[in-house]
Structures are given as structure tokens and as C-alpha cells.
Design an enzyme around this catalytic site. Structure first.
Site, PDB file in Angstrom:
ATOM      1  N   ARG A   1     -14.915   2.282  11.488  1.00  0.00           N
ATOM      2  CA  ARG A   1     -13.749   1.472  10.879  1.00  0.00           C
ATOM      3  C   ARG A   1     -14.477  -0.025  10.419  1.00  0.00           C
ATOM      4  O   ARG A   1     -14.077  -0.400   9.412  1.00  0.00           O
ATOM      5  CB  ARG A   1     -12.937   1.130  12.066  1.00  0.00           C
ATOM      6  CG  ARG A   1     -12.191   2.500  12.348  1.00  0.00           C
ATOM      7  CD  ARG A   1     -11.012   2.015  13.600  1.00  0.00           C
ATOM      8  NE  ARG A   1     -10.309   3.135  13.908  1.00  0.00           N
ATOM      9  CZ  ARG A   1     -10.664   4.071  14.723  1.00  0.00           C
ATOM     10  NH1 ARG A   1     -11.771   3.777  15.515  1.00  0.00           N
ATOM     11  NH2 ARG A   1     -10.091   4.968  15.291  1.00  0.00           N
TER      12      ARG A   1
ATOM     13  N   HIS B   1      -9.375  -1.863  18.401  1.00  0.00           N
ATOM     14  CA  HIS B   1      -9.097  -0.412  17.865  1.00  0.00           C
ATOM     15  C   HIS B   1     -10.336   0.267  17.246  1.00  0.00           C
ATOM     16  O   HIS B   1     -10.893   0.272  16.433  1.00  0.00           O
ATOM     17  CB  HIS B   1      -8.036  -0.474  16.740  1.00  0.00           C
ATOM     18  CG  HIS B   1      -7.896   0.910  16.037  1.00  0.00           C
ATOM     19  ND1 HIS B   1      -7.456   1.947  16.948  1.00  0.00           N
ATOM     20  CD2 HIS B   1      -7.686   1.340  14.709  1.00  0.00           C
ATOM     21  CE1 HIS B   1      -6.923   2.851  16.171  1.00  0.00           C
ATOM     22  NE2 HIS B   1      -7.240   2.573  14.699  1.00  0.00           N
TER      23      HIS B   1
ATOM     24  N   ASN C   1      -1.226   7.076   1.650  1.00  0.00           N
ATOM     25  CA  ASN C   1      -0.791   7.995   2.663  1.00  0.00           C
ATOM     26  C   ASN C   1       0.091   7.506   3.783  1.00  0.00           C
ATOM     27  O   ASN C   1       1.299   7.981   3.972  1.00  0.00           O
ATOM     28  CB  ASN C   1      -1.919   8.869   3.290  1.00  0.00           C
ATOM     29  CG  ASN C   1      -2.750   9.928   2.423  1.00  0.00           C
ATOM     30  OD1 ASN C   1      -2.013  10.413   1.526  1.00  0.00           O
ATOM     31  ND2 ASN C   1      -3.885  10.041   2.639  1.00  0.00           N
TER      32      ASN C   1
ATOM     33  N   GLY D   1       0.891  -1.191  -0.007  1.00  0.00           N
ATOM     34  CA  GLY D   1      -0.218   0.111  -0.099  1.00  0.00           C
ATOM     35  C   GLY D   1       1.083   1.196   0.034  1.00  0.00           C
ATOM     36  O   GLY D   1       1.784   1.279   0.909  1.00  0.00           O
TER      37      GLY D   1
HETATM   38  N1  LIG Z   1      -4.670   0.685  12.521  1.00  0.00           N
HETATM   39  C1  LIG Z   1      -4.610   2.078  12.610  1.00  0.00           C
HETATM   40  O1  LIG Z   1      -4.390   2.679  13.538  1.00  0.00           O
HETATM   41  C2  LIG Z   1      -4.897   2.869  11.476  1.00  0.00           C
HETATM   42  C3  LIG Z   1      -4.925   4.354  11.500  1.00  0.00           C
HETATM   43  C4  LIG Z   1      -5.322   4.879  10.400  1.00  0.00           C
HETATM   44  C5  LIG Z   1      -5.544   4.357   9.326  1.00  0.00           C
HETATM   45  N2  LIG Z   1      -5.631   3.021   9.172  1.00  0.00           N
HETATM   46  C6  LIG Z   1      -6.009   2.109   7.860  1.00  0.00           C
HETATM   47  O2  LIG Z   1      -4.819   1.997   7.009  1.00  0.00           O
HETATM   48  C7  LIG Z   1      -5.617   1.924   5.738  1.00  0.00           C
HETATM   49  C8  LIG Z   1      -4.570   2.708   4.744  1.00  0.00           C
HETATM   50  O3  LIG Z   1      -5.023   4.166   4.894  1.00  0.00           O
HETATM   51  P1  LIG Z   1      -4.033   5.285   4.148  1.00  0.00           P
HETATM   52  O4  LIG Z   1      -4.585   6.425   4.594  1.00  0.00           O
HETATM   53  O5  LIG Z   1      -2.585   4.941   3.757  1.00  0.00           O
HETATM   54  O6  LIG Z   1      -5.107   4.825   2.748  1.00  0.00           O
HETATM   55  P2  LIG Z   1      -4.906   5.290   1.377  1.00  0.00           P
HETATM   56  O7  LIG Z   1      -5.932   5.109   0.497  1.00  0.00           O
HETATM   57  O8  LIG Z   1      -3.873   6.552   1.075  1.00  0.00           O
HETATM   58  O9  LIG Z   1      -3.802   4.019   0.814  1.00  0.00           O
HETATM   59  C9  LIG Z   1      -4.086   2.861   0.584  1.00  0.00           C
HETATM   60  C10 LIG Z   1      -3.349   2.148  -0.592  1.00  0.00           C
HETATM   61  O10 LIG Z   1      -3.793   0.594  -0.422  1.00  0.00           O
HETATM   62  C11 LIG Z   1      -3.766   0.320  -1.788  1.00  0.00           C
HETATM   63  N3  LIG Z   1      -4.407  -0.910  -2.018  1.00  0.00           N
HETATM   64  C12 LIG Z   1      -5.678  -1.221  -2.368  1.00  0.00           C
HETATM   65  N4  LIG Z   1      -5.646  -2.422  -2.647  1.00  0.00           N
HETATM   66  C13 LIG Z   1      -4.389  -3.111  -2.461  1.00  0.00           C
HETATM   67  C14 LIG Z   1      -3.693  -4.462  -2.602  1.00  0.00           C
HETATM   68  N5  LIG Z   1      -4.423  -5.560  -2.975  1.00  0.00           N
HETATM   69  N6  LIG Z   1      -2.426  -4.561  -2.532  1.00  0.00           N
HETATM   70  C15 LIG Z   1      -1.773  -3.433  -2.277  1.00  0.00           C
HETATM   71  N7  LIG Z   1      -2.130  -2.198  -2.113  1.00  0.00           N
HETATM   72  C16 LIG Z   1      -3.507  -2.189  -2.496  1.00  0.00           C
HETATM   73  C17 LIG Z   1      -4.501   1.578  -2.605  1.00  0.00           C
HETATM   74  O11 LIG Z   1      -4.342   1.705  -4.059  1.00  0.00           O
HETATM   75  C18 LIG Z   1      -3.908   2.773  -1.923  1.00  0.00           C
HETATM   76  O12 LIG Z   1      -2.916   3.407  -2.622  1.00  0.00           O
HETATM   77  C19 LIG Z   1      -6.996   2.062   5.980  1.00  0.00           C
HETATM   78  O13 LIG Z   1      -7.792   0.811   5.857  1.00  0.00           O
HETATM   79  C20 LIG Z   1      -7.060   3.124   7.040  1.00  0.00           C
HETATM   80  O14 LIG Z   1      -8.313   2.906   7.661  1.00  0.00           O
HETATM   81  C21 LIG Z   1      -5.316   2.381  10.271  1.00  0.00           C
END
Ligand SMILES: NC(=O)c1ccc[n+]([C@@H]2O[C@H](COP(=O)([O-])OP(=O)(O)OC[C@H]3O[C@@H](n4cnc5c(N)ncnc54)[C@H](O)[C@@H]3O)[C@@H](O)[C@H]2O)c1
Length: 313
Positions: free
Chosen positions: A91, A178, A13, A10
Site C-alpha cells: 500500500r 491498515h 471499482n 473516484g
Molecule cells: N482503505 C481500504 O481498506 C482500501 C481497500 C481497497 C482499496 N483501497 C484503495 O482505494 C483506492 C481506489 O481503489 P479502486 O479499486 O476504486 O481504484 P480504481 O482505479 O478503480 O478507481 C480510482 C479512480 O480514482 C480516479 N481518480 C484519480 N485521480 C482523481 C482525482 N484527482 N479526483 C477524482 N478521481 C480521481 C481514477 O480516475 C479512477 O477512476 C486505491 O487507492 C486503493 O488502494 C483502499
């Protein structure tokens, strides 16, 4: 000695900030992976970061790719694949989209990176890390979820600002899933060893607990998407403790087999993370009120895990 290899699955961001921190801390060479439709974006981000490292003097290589073969042999995988929340979403609303994604990532990780220590970040976190472990069949020591380091950091920051002290001096463990019913442990929260209740009034503490529980939503409301700097920092603390054998005690989502009275469930608990991965889960003594809060949180996690278990695929 060969540099370690860190595959970031991924390149959005959080993925970009993870890569930035890996380079800044010189943790190893970075592979920034995304789906083919975002492959050139991942390559561009990687090139931008490598050019930044030419200013800072870091030697790590950063490669952008949409080819899993480039992730082969990774020592660490950090997974952010999936969609983040938009304002008004919980979530758990993400499960329909992110479940097939985590399954796809698990299948590829098993094939290409069979020895990696894996940190899952994708939401809903506790269910996604559960599914990753179930799907790969990997040992519980190798698969962990990042949420507690973030939730605890948010709580520590709010407490430090309130008390007018450095964040370095605040220790505030958080247990449970979470979600908005996570369990900040006030009895174990100290400011350089001083119980926090002696420095901050209980009504104000209750407000800060509430703000911590809703900390993710506060940022989604402001930015229109999830937080990424602090989540990346939380995961890097875990990766660093593994790669450098630091044996840090960090709140992480770990696979429970009876600890705190729960089985076959991932939930936030205090974990010693070291060169063997999840080395130890610490069982704190909880009072009746804390046990009840943890039970509520576990119930929320179990509900979403049950949805995941029933979903085909
Ligand atoms: N655990 C935590 O504390 C926490 C905190 C914030 C966000 N998150 C989660 O983290 C995740 C990512 O957030 P983000 O802001 O980076 O999102 P984002 O949309 O900026 O990035 C996610 C990326 O994943 C890619 N992706 C989709 N399918 C894929 C696959 N099969 N293989 C590889 N890449 C793939 C997308 O193309 C995208 O570029 C979200 O699910 C968000 O809810 C978790």
C-alpha cells in the site's frame, strides 16, 4: 424532507460499488465524480445505475461528473481517488501517485463541500486520511478513514467459516494501521459472547489472523487489482451510521490526540459514528503483547506519515 447528497470522489471499482449500495439502501442522491479524462465514464456508470434503480424502484438520482461544482453542498464525501495496488506492490508504494491526488481532492472538497462528513478510502489509508485532515484543517469529528470495518469483516468471515456459524454472530475488533501489521484483538473476539478461544484452537486462530493481515494482498494476487465489494460495504456502514444517526461502534481510522498513547496520528480504533460524525473513541484495556503489536503498527503508520509531511505541496 430533501434527500441527502453523497459525493463519491473516484468513479472506479470501489466508487461504482459505493454508488450501487447508496442507491440500494436509498441513502440519498449520488454524485459520482472523476477526473475529466474519466468524466464520460463516470456519466455512463451513473446512467447505468439510474437505469438499474428503475428496476428496483429506488428514487435516488445518480449524476456522473468531472465538475466539482456538481458536488457542492454534499452531506457526505467518500474518497477513492487514486490508484490501487497491483500484484507485488505494498500500500505504501502508492504514496507518490496518491499524495498529489488526495491534496487536489482536499482543496476542492474544502471549497465545494465545507460541511461534509468525509470518509477516506484511498491508500495508503492512514497517511492519506491524515493528509486530507491536515490540508483541509477540518475538525477531527468530520474526517475518518475506512479500513477497520473491512479488516474486521475479513477476520469475522474467516472465523465464522471455521466455526461453522453465521457471520452475524462473530464480533472481531481490529486495531492499528491498515497494513500487514494490523492488530486483530483475539481477547475481545467472541462468537455471540463466547470467547473465540473456546471454539477455535489457538494454532488455527493464528493462521486466520495471518490470513486477515494479508487479506488485501490475497485478493490483489487473485484479481490483479484491489478488492472493491467489501471495501465499499465497509464505508457504507460508516456513512449509513452517520446519515441515520445509528451511533454504531465501528473500527475506523480516527485522529488520535493521546488515545492509546498516540498523538497527531490516524490509526484504526473503535469509534462511535453518529450524526455528529466521529463522536467518541473507545479506549480498550490492552495487555503488554497487544500494546507491543499496536506500537509496531503505529511505527509503520508514522513512517509513511513522515514521508507525507516532508513531501512538498
Ligand atoms: N482503505 C481500504 O481498506 C482500501 C481497500 C481497497 C482499496 N483501497 C484503495 O482505494 C483506492 C481506489 O481503489 P479502486 O479499486 O476504486 O481504484 P480504481 O482505479 O478503480 O478507481 C480510482 C479512480 O480514482 C480516479 N481518480 C484519480 N485521480 C482523481 C482525482 N484527482 N479526483 C477524482 N478521481 C480521481 C481514477 O480516475 C479512477 O477512476 C486505491 O487507492 C486503493 O488502494 C483502499
Amino acid at each position: 424532507m430533501a434527500r441527502k447528497k453523497i459525493a463519491l470522489i473516484g468513479a472506479g471499482n470501489i466508487g461504482g460499488e459505493l454508488a450501487n449500495l447508496c442507491v440500494a439502501k436509498q441513502l440519498g442522491d449520488v454524485v459520482l465524480f472523476d477526473i475529466p479524462a474519466k468524466g464520460s465514464f463516470a456519466k455512463g456508470k451513473a446512467l447505468d445505475l439510474e437505469q438499474a434503480s428503475a428496476v428496483s424502484g429506488a428514487d435516488a438520482k445518480v449524476t456522473g461528473t468531472s465538475n466539482w461544482a456538481d458536488c457542492a453542498g454534499a452531506d457526505v464525501i467518500i474518497i477513492t481517488a487514486g490508484i490501487p495496488r497491483k500484484p507485488g506492490q505494498s500500500r505504501d508504494d502508492l504514496v507518490a501517485t496518491n499524495l498529489p491526488i488526495i491534496r487536489n481532492v482536499a482543496d476542492n472538497a474544502k471549497e465545494y463541500c465545507p460541511n461534509a462528513f468525509t470518509i477516506v478510502i484511498s491508500n495508503p489509508l492512514d497517511a492519506m486520511v491524515y493528509e486530507f485532515k491536515r490540508r483541509t484543517g477540518w475538525d477531527k469529528s468530520k474526517v475518518v478513514g475506512m479500513a477497520g470495518t473491512l479488516d474486521s469483516a475479513r477476520f469475522q468471515l474467516f472465523l465464522a467459516r471455521e466455526a461453522g456459524v453465521s457471520v452475524k454472530d462473530v464480533r472481531a475488533p481490529v486495531l492499528g494501521g491498515h497494513g500487514d501489521d494490523m492488530v486483530p484483538l483475539l481477547r475481545y473476539t467472541t462468537i455471540n459472547g463466547i470467547p473465540v478461544g473456546q471454539l477455535i484452537k489457538s494454532e488455527r486462530l493464528a493462521e486466520l489472523v495471518d490470513r486477515t493481515r494479508k487479506g488485501g494482498g490475497e485478493i490483489v494476487g487473485l484479481m490483479g487489482t484491489s478488492a472493491y465489494y467489501a471495501p465499499a460495504a465497509g464505508a457504507i456502514a460508516m456513512a449509513e451510521s452517520f446519515l441515520l444517526g445509528q451511533d454504531r461502534l465501528l473500527p475506523c481510522a480516527a485522529y488520535l490526540e493521546g488515545e492509546y498513547g498516540y498523538k497527531d496520528l490516524y490509526m484504526g480504533v473503535p469509534v462511535v459514528v453518529g450524526s455528529k460524525g466521529v463522536q467518541k473513541i473507545l479506549e480498550l484495556e490492552l495487555n503488554a503483547e497487544e500494546k507491543a503489536m499496536l506500537a509496531k503498527s503505529a511505527d509503520s503508520v508514522q513512517k509513511i506519515v513522515d514521508v507525507v509531511k516532508k513531501a512538498d505541496g
